[in-house]
Design a protein around this motif. Structure first.
Motif, PDB file in Angstrom:
ATOM      1  N   GLY A  60      32.502  25.918  69.432  1.00  0.00           N
ATOM      2  CA  GLY A  60      33.293  24.578  68.764  1.00  0.00           C
ATOM      3  C   GLY A  60      32.400  23.381  68.737  1.00  0.00           C
ATOM      4  O   GLY A  60      32.455  22.451  67.938  1.00  0.00           O
ATOM      5  N   LYS A 101      29.610  21.372  66.937  1.00  0.00           N
ATOM      6  CA  LYS A 101      28.947  21.374  65.667  1.00  0.00           C
ATOM      7  C   LYS A 101      27.699  20.839  65.685  1.00  0.00           C
ATOM      8  O   LYS A 101      26.828  21.121  64.960  1.00  0.00           O
ATOM      9  CB  LYS A 101      29.742  20.397  64.752  1.00  0.00           C
ATOM     10  CG  LYS A 101      31.346  21.107  64.483  1.00  0.00           C
ATOM     11  CD  LYS A 101      32.300  20.121  63.616  1.00  0.00           C
ATOM     12  CE  LYS A 101      33.483  20.649  63.572  1.00  0.00           C
ATOM     13  NZ  LYS A 101      34.446  19.660  62.811  1.00  0.00           N
ATOM     14  N   GLN A 102      27.481  19.804  66.423  1.00  0.00           N
ATOM     15  CA  GLN A 102      26.179  19.046  66.754  1.00  0.00           C
ATOM     16  C   GLN A 102      25.984  18.494  68.218  1.00  0.00           C
ATOM     17  O   GLN A 102      27.054  18.203  68.608  1.00  0.00           O
ATOM     18  CB  GLN A 102      25.980  17.999  65.606  1.00  0.00           C
ATOM     19  CG  GLN A 102      24.990  17.246  65.826  1.00  0.00           C
ATOM     20  CD  GLN A 102      24.842  16.145  64.597  1.00  0.00           C
ATOM     21  OE1 GLN A 102      26.051  15.658  64.077  1.00  0.00           O
ATOM     22  NE2 GLN A 102      24.021  15.376  64.441  1.00  0.00           N
ATOM     23  N   LYS A 144      35.477  15.167  67.699  1.00  0.00           N
ATOM     24  CA  LYS A 144      35.515  16.066  66.524  1.00  0.00           C
ATOM     25  C   LYS A 144      34.248  17.111  66.420  1.00  0.00           C
ATOM     26  O   LYS A 144      33.646  17.674  65.548  1.00  0.00           O
ATOM     27  CB  LYS A 144      35.467  15.470  64.960  1.00  0.00           C
ATOM     28  CG  LYS A 144      36.584  14.586  64.739  1.00  0.00           C
ATOM     29  CD  LYS A 144      36.393  13.767  63.498  1.00  0.00           C
ATOM     30  CE  LYS A 144      37.871  12.806  63.414  1.00  0.00           C
ATOM     31  NZ  LYS A 144      37.490  11.885  62.396  1.00  0.00           N
ATOM     32  N   GLY A 145      33.932  17.676  67.721  1.00  0.00           N
ATOM     33  CA  GLY A 145      33.011  18.880  67.815  1.00  0.00           C
ATOM     34  C   GLY A 145      31.585  18.253  67.943  1.00  0.00           C
ATOM     35  O   GLY A 145      30.921  18.937  68.202  1.00  0.00           O
ATOM     36  N   VAL A 146      31.242  16.924  67.873  1.00  0.00           N
ATOM     37  CA  VAL A 146      30.121  16.551  67.748  1.00  0.00           C
ATOM     38  C   VAL A 146      29.946  15.812  69.553  1.00  0.00           C
ATOM     39  O   VAL A 146      30.753  15.117  69.994  1.00  0.00           O
ATOM     40  CB  VAL A 146      29.846  15.220  67.081  1.00  0.00           C
ATOM     41  CG1 VAL A 146      28.410  14.740  67.143  1.00  0.00           C
ATOM     42  CG2 VAL A 146      29.895  15.850  65.491  1.00  0.00           C
ATOM     43  N   LYS A 169      40.463  21.090  70.787  1.00  0.00           N
ATOM     44  CA  LYS A 169      39.042  21.367  70.658  1.00  0.00           C
ATOM     45  C   LYS A 169      38.019  20.774  71.376  1.00  0.00           C
ATOM     46  O   LYS A 169      37.084  21.045  72.211  1.00  0.00           O
ATOM     47  CB  LYS A 169      38.629  21.788  69.369  1.00  0.00           C
ATOM     48  CG  LYS A 169      39.094  22.692  68.383  1.00  0.00           C
ATOM     49  CD  LYS A 169      38.626  24.041  68.778  1.00  0.00           C
ATOM     50  CE  LYS A 169      39.228  25.136  67.916  1.00  0.00           C
ATOM     51  NZ  LYS A 169      39.109  26.595  68.315  1.00  0.00           N
TER      52      LYS A 169
END
Length: 168
Positions: A83, A85-86, A56-58, A29
C-alpha cells in the motif's frame, strides 16, 4: 403517489447507507500502513528514533537514524509495506560520538625523581619525594618563587603534587 414517493425515498436511503458501508469495508489504507510501520518499529531498533506520517499511501519519515545505513534500511523496509506508494525520507543521521579523551600520561617514578630534583635545585630549603607518581614538597620557600616552582613541577606530569611547604 404517496406510497411511490415513500418507496423511492426508502430505496435512496438504502442505496446511500449501502454505499457508505461498502466504502468503509475497503479498510483504511493509511491506517493499515501506519499500523504496519509501528509493528516494524517495535521489531527494529534502528527505527526507534523516527516518526512516520502517512497520507494517501505516501509515507514521510522524520527523526534521527544512528547512521546512513540505518536511514537507507528504514526507507527500504517501509517502502516494502503493501500500500506504500512513496517514501519521503527526511531523517537525519546522528553525529558520530566524540573521540575518547587521550589517556593521562603519568611519568614513572625514576625519571620523575630525577626531573623533580633538577627542578628544585634552584630553590634552597625545598625538598621533594616521589612515590607512585606523586610529588610531596616539604621545607620553606619564598612566596615569589612558589608559582614558578609549581608550574615547573606540573610540566613534569606527575599524578599529584602535595604541597607541604612553609611560605616565608
Amino acid at each position: 403517489m404517496k406510497k411511490k414517493t415513500c418507496f423511492l425515498l426508502a430505496m435512496m436511503m438504502t442505496c446511500l447507507v449501502s454505499s457508505l458501508l461498502l466504502s468503509s469495508c475497503k479498510g483504511n489504507k493509511d491506517g493499515d500502513i501506519t499500523a504496519a510501520i509501528e509493528a516494524k518499529k517495535k521489531d527494529m531498533k534502528e527505527m526507534a528514533g523516527i516518526t512516520a506520517s502517512v497520507e494517501k499511501g505516501v509515507v514521510t519519515l522524520n527523526g534521527e537514524c544512528p547512521d546512513a545505513e540505518a536511514k537507507t534500511m528504514c526507507e527500504q523496509t517501509i517502502g516494502a509495506i503493501p500500500g506504500v506508494k512513496q517514501v519521503v525520507n527526511n531523517c537525519t543521521v546522528a553525529a558520530p560520538p566524540p573521540p575518547a579523551p587521550a589517556p593521562v600520561v603519568i611519568t614513572a617514578d625514576d625519571p620523575l625523581t630525577k626531573s623533580v630534583n633538577d627542578a628544585i635545585k634552584d630553590y634552597p630549603g625545598v625538598s621533594a619525594t616521589v612515590k607512585d607518581g606523586e610529588i610531596t614538597l616539604t621545607g620553606t620557600i619564598k612566596r615569589a618563587s612558589l608559582q614558578k616552582l609549581m608550574t615547573g613541577l606540573h610540566a613534569l606530569k606527575p599524578k599529584k603534587i602535595t604541597n607541604q611547604l612553609t611560605i616565608k
